[in-house]
Design a protein around this motif. Structure first.
Motif, PDB file in Angstrom:
ATOM      1  N   ASN A  64      17.301  62.210  42.028  1.00  0.00           N
ATOM      2  CA  ASN A  64      17.940  62.950  42.772  1.00  0.00           C
ATOM      3  C   ASN A  64      17.707  64.487  42.055  1.00  0.00           C
ATOM      4  OD1 ASN A  64      20.946  64.362  41.911  1.00  0.00           O
ATOM      5  ND2 ASN A  64      20.943  63.735  43.887  1.00  0.00           N
ATOM      6  N   SER A  88      21.805  66.686  46.609  1.00  0.00           N
ATOM      7  CA  SER A  88      23.269  66.905  46.985  1.00  0.00           C
ATOM      8  C   SER A  88      23.623  68.503  46.706  1.00  0.00           C
ATOM      9  CB  SER A  88      24.045  65.836  45.869  1.00  0.00           C
ATOM     10  OG  SER A  88      23.621  66.150  44.589  1.00  0.00           O
ATOM     11  N   GLY A 165      34.783  56.402  45.012  1.00  0.00           N
ATOM     12  CA  GLY A 165      36.056  55.604  44.394  1.00  0.00           C
ATOM     13  C   GLY A 165      35.738  54.228  44.861  1.00  0.00           C
ATOM     14  N   GLY A 186      29.028  55.118  41.095  1.00  0.00           N
ATOM     15  CA  GLY A 186      28.615  56.011  39.925  1.00  0.00           C
ATOM     16  C   GLY A 186      29.439  55.539  38.819  1.00  0.00           C
ATOM     17  N   THR A 187      30.956  55.938  38.820  1.00  0.00           N
ATOM     18  CA  THR A 187      31.701  55.571  37.847  1.00  0.00           C
ATOM     19  C   THR A 187      31.576  54.028  37.382  1.00  0.00           C
ATOM     20  OG1 THR A 187      33.180  57.261  38.727  1.00  0.00           O
ATOM     21  CG2 THR A 187      34.227  55.690  37.074  1.00  0.00           C
TER      22      THR A 187
HETATM   23  C1  LIG Z   1      28.937  60.476  35.422  1.00  0.00           C
HETATM   24  C2  LIG Z   1      28.381  60.857  36.768  1.00  0.00           C
HETATM   25  C3  LIG Z   1      27.422  61.841  36.840  1.00  0.00           C
HETATM   26  C4  LIG Z   1      26.912  62.286  38.196  1.00  0.00           C
HETATM   27  N1  LIG Z   1      25.996  63.194  38.135  1.00  0.00           N
HETATM   28  C5  LIG Z   1      25.600  63.429  39.607  1.00  0.00           C
HETATM   29  C6  LIG Z   1      24.255  64.129  39.827  1.00  0.00           C
HETATM   30  O1  LIG Z   1      23.384  64.206  38.798  1.00  0.00           O
HETATM   31  N2  LIG Z   1      23.694  64.189  41.043  1.00  0.00           N
HETATM   32  C7  LIG Z   1      24.413  63.689  41.987  1.00  0.00           C
HETATM   33  O2  LIG Z   1      24.048  64.047  43.114  1.00  0.00           O
HETATM   34  N3  LIG Z   1      25.746  63.233  42.013  1.00  0.00           N
HETATM   35  C8  LIG Z   1      26.112  62.828  40.590  1.00  0.00           C
HETATM   36  N4  LIG Z   1      27.280  62.288  40.588  1.00  0.00           N
HETATM   37  C9  LIG Z   1      28.030  61.836  41.794  1.00  0.00           C
HETATM   38  C10 LIG Z   1      27.673  60.444  42.557  1.00  0.00           C
HETATM   39  O3  LIG Z   1      26.274  60.912  43.192  1.00  0.00           O
HETATM   40  C11 LIG Z   1      28.557  60.026  43.479  1.00  0.00           C
HETATM   41  O4  LIG Z   1      29.069  60.605  44.482  1.00  0.00           O
HETATM   42  C12 LIG Z   1      29.742  59.514  42.728  1.00  0.00           C
HETATM   43  O5  LIG Z   1      29.559  59.112  41.517  1.00  0.00           O
HETATM   44  C13 LIG Z   1      30.662  58.527  43.674  1.00  0.00           C
HETATM   45  O6  LIG Z   1      31.794  58.283  43.236  1.00  0.00           O
HETATM   46  P1  LIG Z   1      32.138  57.003  41.819  1.00  0.00           P
HETATM   47  O7  LIG Z   1      31.714  57.606  41.017  1.00  0.00           O
HETATM   48  O8  LIG Z   1      33.655  56.937  42.266  1.00  0.00           O
HETATM   49  O9  LIG Z   1      31.275  55.777  42.526  1.00  0.00           O
HETATM   50  C14 LIG Z   1      27.893  61.825  39.206  1.00  0.00           C
HETATM   51  C15 LIG Z   1      28.618  60.919  39.034  1.00  0.00           C
HETATM   52  C16 LIG Z   1      29.325  60.506  37.616  1.00  0.00           C
HETATM   53  C17 LIG Z   1      30.522  59.684  37.577  1.00  0.00           C
END
Ligand SMILES: Cc1cc2nc3c(=O)[nH]c(=O)nc-3n(C[C@H](O)[C@H](O)[C@H](O)COP(=O)(O)O)c2cc1C
Length: 320
Positions: A64, A88, A165, A186-187
């Motif tokens: 990414n 993104s 979420g 992600g989380t």
């Molecule tokens: C610790 C962390 C770091 C993230 N870093 C990136 C990233 O480097 N690039 C990106 O496109 N999204 C990043 N995201 C966002 C994720 O792509 C995604 O939209 C998100 O985790 C979805 O929500 P959730 O955390 O509730 O599952 C990150 C999310 C988290 C939790």
């Protein structure tokens, strides 16, 4: 047929310094799709990580790039044979054709219907639809329940992945019912054995309620003016109590909150989350968390998590 023939229609979100080659390999080997966030990685290191991941798994994964920054390692990861690239915070435009020349797939994370339309115009292979519930930096200002059906409709036959979420098998069932072909977490993957997050950050996610996840502009060091969602902590509380002052006037600004073994310093409002082996005031750092954090109750291995999510999903959707 499941999305890209995955055993489990579950993607691991790219997560800056929190994801790891081991995590991505575990997810892909178990039947989900792992990923590496390579925006801030030098080209030679990025190529090396892709080669290592290819040696660890024969399955699909993606890398990414956040387009608020130049995708400096893009050519290097294509040469190294990444099977897919996602973007993104921007539109890849002509980069799509370049990536297709290498036989790799392209996905774009969007937070609006307009963003999805632009991505579809550039002939991307899949769309990741992010809701405002997402942890990390948040492109979207719209709840996933509102945005996902609209993006699915305009995407037509182009697969859409729902994210933001989502945490468990019930969320997967919900996302697929909306017409998504997979969900991205992600989380939930921060709180796994293989993630590179500091153990105290993982534990904080286990203990958090969904209302502890806050959408804010507080941690802007490294990436200003980009909204993000984090766990409420002392740094955020003191900044809010002071009236959310701008950079230069914030309480404790410039203080070092944590230090890595290589001498890397995290300052109070930095956007860098605390990673393994850091020392200091770990819980005062930026701990990204989506609203699904309230449903995280353990810190499993990624493969165990995937199989549990799938069992939950199957139990909910069984028709016999
Ligand atoms: C610790 C962390 C770091 C993230 N870093 C990136 C990233 O480097 N690039 C990106 O496109 N999204 C990043 N995201 C966002 C994720 O792509 C995604 O939209 C998100 O985790 C979805 O929500 P959730 O955390 O509730 O599952 C990150 C999310 C988290 C939790």
């Amino acid at each position: 047929m499941t999305f890209l023939n995955l055993k489990y229609p579950i993607l691991q979100a790219p997560m800056g310094s929190i994801d790891s080659t081991i995590l991505a390999a575990s997810v892909s080997n178990a039947g989900g799709m792992g990923s590496l966030a390579l925006t801030w990685t030098e080209p030679d290191v990025a190529a090396d990580r892709v080669q290592k991941l290819r040696a660890e798994t024969a399955n699909f994964f993606f890398v990414n790039f956040v387009l608020s920054f130049p995708p400096k390692a893009l050519e290097a990861v294509l040469e190294a044979g990444t099977p897919a690239v996602t973007f993104s915070w921007g539109q890849p435009g002509q980069l799509v054709k370049r990536i297709h020349q290498f036989g790799a797939q392209v996905g774009v994370q969007v937070g609006t219907v307009d963003g999805a339309k632009q991505a579809l115009d550039s002939e991307v292979d899949f769309i990741i639809c992010q809701g405002v519930e997402a942890g990390g930096h948040v492109q979207s200002t719209t709840p996933l329940s509102e945005l996902l059906p609209k993006v699915v409709e305009i995407a037509s036959s182009v697969p859409v992945v729902g994210t933001g979420g989502l945490t468990n098998g019930e969320d997967l069932a919900w996302a697929l019912r909306q017409g998504a072909r997979a969900m991205m977490l992600g989380t939930r993957f921060v709180a796994t054995i293989e993630s590179n997050a500091h153990p105290l950050y993982k534990q904080a996610l286990v203990e958090a309620k969904s209302t502890d996840s806050v959408y804010t502009l507080c941690f802007d060091g490294g990436w200003p003016y980009a909204a993000h969602r984090v766990l409420r902590n002392r740094t955020l509380n003191e900044w809010e109590t002071a009236g959310c002052p701008p950079s230069g006037q914030r309480p404790g600004e410039g203080e070092v909150t944590a230090e890595g073994s290589s001498g890397v310093l995290i300052k109070r409002y930095d956007d860098a989350p605390p990673v393994a082996k850091m020392e200091g005031h770990i819980l005062e750092c930026c701990m990204y968390a989506g609203t699904g954090c309230g449903r995280i109750v353990d810190i499993p291995e990624a493969a165990v998590l995937l199989s549990e999510l799938w069992s939950e999903y199957k139990a909910l959707t069984r028709t016999d």
